[in-house]
Scaffold this active site. Structure first.
Site, PDB file in Angstrom:
ATOM      1  N   LYS A 138      66.810   3.289   0.979  1.00  0.00           N
ATOM      2  CA  LYS A 138      68.019   2.517   1.287  1.00  0.00           C
ATOM      3  C   LYS A 138      68.793   2.400  -0.008  1.00  0.00           C
ATOM      4  O   LYS A 138      68.199   2.302  -1.082  1.00  0.00           O
ATOM      5  CB  LYS A 138      67.652   1.119   1.786  1.00  0.00           C
ATOM      6  CG  LYS A 138      66.957   1.098   3.127  1.00  0.00           C
ATOM      7  CD  LYS A 138      66.727  -0.347   3.533  1.00  0.00           C
ATOM      8  CE  LYS A 138      65.960  -0.434   4.830  1.00  0.00           C
ATOM      9  NZ  LYS A 138      65.675  -1.833   5.195  1.00  0.00           N
ATOM     10  N   HIS A 141      71.362  -2.354  -2.430  1.00  0.00           N
ATOM     11  CA  HIS A 141      72.353  -3.261  -1.862  1.00  0.00           C
ATOM     12  C   HIS A 141      72.749  -4.335  -2.875  1.00  0.00           C
ATOM     13  O   HIS A 141      71.968  -4.713  -3.735  1.00  0.00           O
ATOM     14  CB  HIS A 141      71.753  -3.904  -0.599  1.00  0.00           C
ATOM     15  CG  HIS A 141      72.748  -4.660   0.214  1.00  0.00           C
ATOM     16  ND1 HIS A 141      73.143  -5.925  -0.116  1.00  0.00           N
ATOM     17  CD2 HIS A 141      73.421  -4.327   1.339  1.00  0.00           C
ATOM     18  CE1 HIS A 141      74.025  -6.341   0.785  1.00  0.00           C
ATOM     19  NE2 HIS A 141      74.206  -5.392   1.668  1.00  0.00           N
ATOM     20  N   HIS A 144      70.484  -7.135  -3.816  1.00  0.00           N
ATOM     21  CA  HIS A 144      69.408  -6.971  -4.799  1.00  0.00           C
ATOM     22  C   HIS A 144      69.853  -7.370  -6.204  1.00  0.00           C
ATOM     23  O   HIS A 144      69.034  -7.503  -7.105  1.00  0.00           O
ATOM     24  CB  HIS A 144      68.933  -5.507  -4.834  1.00  0.00           C
ATOM     25  CG  HIS A 144      68.182  -5.097  -3.614  1.00  0.00           C
ATOM     26  ND1 HIS A 144      68.696  -4.221  -2.683  1.00  0.00           N
ATOM     27  CD2 HIS A 144      66.966  -5.466  -3.155  1.00  0.00           C
ATOM     28  CE1 HIS A 144      67.815  -4.063  -1.706  1.00  0.00           C
ATOM     29  NE2 HIS A 144      66.764  -4.805  -1.972  1.00  0.00           N
TER      30      HIS A 144
END
Length: 578
Positions: A138, A141, A144
């Site tokens: 992923k 983001h 984070h």
């Protein structure tokens, strides 16, 4: 320095109270500075002395304060002693105070405040900090960002305070999400797209397979089958998993480099699959594992034993869960690293997970579970780029740099820079970090680009601007660098205020070490910038008599040094020009 001055006051009190200095020192603290108001330098809180048994707990505390104040006499070092509200105030001889506090800055002193006796009371050992911890396949983001910068601050602080620190990134590289991704890549993946833009492609596949799986039972079953293959170490499934993991870590490292963050260990759930099964066996042998009607394996954490609070550690098909692997990971880390404390930095929605984790570890007979700690943080609301909603952290960093570069180009005070993009990147990141650190970590906050990038007010840009301005002043007056200076020439209120404020630096570090909140340090540094800005206006170096200029330069050098050290602890690179 502050510790020497505290010791001097404690020695005087020790003779009067007939109590050891060590009992008196914790009750002594530097008095916060208030603008345009003279304040004493230190205060002794009698409530603390009552708590630790140094003073009787009966009687009126104010009468006790006044009586004790009368027994204490000023001398060459402590020139004034007065009774406050439940505290005794001490004012140090100005020349002695300034001399002792600014003496260390004859050299570039990166250890100022760190050798304090106050900090020597802290337990030092091995601190393992787990932070950032994104999920494989992923994109990194924006959510984070908080875990990464908070964990980095905690690691920096613990290291500065004398701990051996292990910085760990615990990757989400196992579990049903991988079952979904594996099944999804088989159907929707493209090796050429994976090569060209790995994370973007994996992200697209993951979004697509999640959407499809909502109404496709066959796909959900394929995902379960793929994950079971992984648990059984099927060669083909493992090969695809390893490829996803390697390219994702490589991509993350570019972002970490931009953030100025590094890790000693890249760990992950996958490392603890077999150990998770051992945990299940240990729970079983201790009689802690219960089976529900649905066939799941749980640990009963309820006080009454009525299964009202359970921790699920096994699915009905026998596969382990995230928490099972977390239990195994914690036990493995204790064996491997012999940590004194372990700190997890994740968002507050995981508070219950960590509460259960620590309870299960205690139930398994691990008393060190008490030295594990969760540092929770809130959500960021409204973080957008010009192109819309934020999905990837790299977009946020690009946006911060672009906006800062624009602001710098519009400013009349911007210097000619060798690498304006690099400066904009560092200052933009400072803005993001300071915005994040100003309040309590558990609070949610609303994100506003215009507000955080202002050069005035309590922002990261203001911190960097003040530091760059001080660097410029010191460089322009380099010829005034001297081993000795005359402290009696720094008697103006704005100079005294800076010196008094610097007295609090070790206390702020101590406070941050206790609750692991960066707000104490951020607010200390912002106030230092405001006090320095006032002194900069009122105390010119250039054009002043040589001895006065020399003393003032030493004052500003002290400010600059503490500001730079504090900024670095926050995880920010101080700039020298902007």
């Amino acid at each position: 320095m502050a510790c020497l001055l505290r010791r001097t006051i404690a020695a005087k009190l020790s003779r009067t109270l007939q109590q050891p200095e060590e009992l008196l020192l914790p009750a002594l603290s530097a008095v916060p500075v208030f603008r345009k108001q003279q304040t004493p330098d230190f205060k002794l809180a009698l409530s603390v002395l009552r708590l630790n048994g140094s003073l009787p707990t009966t009687g009126d505390i104010q009468l006790q304060t006044e009586d004790l104040t009368r027994q204490l006499k000023p001398d060459n070092v402590i020139e004034d002693i007065s009774a406050g509200s439940g505290a005794i105030n001490f004012t140090i001889n100005r020349k002695f105070l300034i001399q002792k506090l600014l003496e260390p800055f004859g050299n570039s002193d990166a250890t100022f405040g760190l050798n304090s006796e106050l900090l020597n009371t802290l337990n030092r050992g091995t601190t393992l900090v787990e932070y950032s911890s994104p999920n494989i396949a992923k994109k990194f983001h924006a959510g984070h960002l908080r875990s990464t910068i908070i964990g980095n601050f905690i690691a920096n602080l613990k290291q500065a305070l004398g701990n051996k620190v292990i910085r760990m990134n615990y990757l989400g590289d196992w579990g049903m999400q991988f079952g979904l991704l594996g099944a999804g890549f088989t159907q929707f993946g493209s090796y050429s797209k994976l090569k060209d833009n790995p994370l973007q492609h994996l992200f697209e596949v993951y979004v697509q397979v999640n959407r499809e799986a909502e109404h496709n039972d066959n796909l959900r079953q394929e995902a379960r089958d793929f994950f079971r293959k992984l648990e059984e170490h099927d060669t083909e499934a493992m090969s695809l998993w390893q490829r996803f993991r390697d390219i994702t870590v490589e991509e993350y490292q570019h972002v970490y480099k931009r953030l100025g963050v590094y890790f000693d260990v890249y760990s992950g759930e996958s490392l603890h699959q077999s150990q998770a099964q051992e945990v299940v066996e240990q729970l079983q042998s201790r009689g802690l594992l219960k089976t529900t009607e649905k066939g799941t394996g749980v640990v009963d954490l309820s006080i009454s034993g009525d299964m009202s609070n359970v921790c699920t550690v096994l699915r009905s098909d026998g596969t382990t869960l995230y928490i099972t692997r977390d239990i195994a990971a914690a036990i493995d880390r204790k064996d491997r690293y012999k940590f004194t404390e372990m700190i997890y930095v994740t968002d507050k929605s995981q508070a219950n997970h960590f509460q259960q984790l620590f309870q299960v570890l205690s139930g398994l007979g691990h008393p060190w579970a008490e030295s594990c700690r969760h540092v929770p943080f809130g959500l960021v609301k409204g973080m957008k780029t010009r192109t819309g909603e934020v999905v990837f952290l790299e977009d946020v960093l690009d946006e911060a740099r672009t906006r800062m570069l624009h602001n710098m180009s519009q400013s009349k005070t911007t210097k000619e820079l060798e690498d304006p993009e690099d400066t904009a990147e560092k200052v933009g990141l400072s803005a993001l970090i300071v915005q994040d650190f100003k309040g309590p970590l558990h609070s949610d906050y609303s994100f506003d680009w215009d507000r955080i990038l202002q050069a005035q007010g309590d922002t990261g840009v203001f911190l960097q601007y003040t530091h760059a301005r001080l660097c410029s002043l010191l460089q322009k007056n380099e010829d005034l660098e001297a081993a000795h200076f005359d402290p009696s020439l720094l008697n103006e209120p704005s100079a005294i205020s800076i010196v008094q404020h610097l007295l609090r630096y070790d206390e702020v570090l101590h406070q941050s070490s206790q609750d692991l909140q960066p707000k104490h340090l951020v607010n200390f540094l912002l106030k230092l910038c405001h006090l320095t800005a006032s002194a900069h206006r009122e105390l010119p170096v250039k054009g002043s008599p040589a001895e006065v200029a020399k003393a003032r330069r030493r004052l500003f050098k002290g400010s600059c040094s503490v500001l730079a050290n504090g900024i670095k602890l926050l995880g920010i690179t101080p700039v020298q020009k902007m």
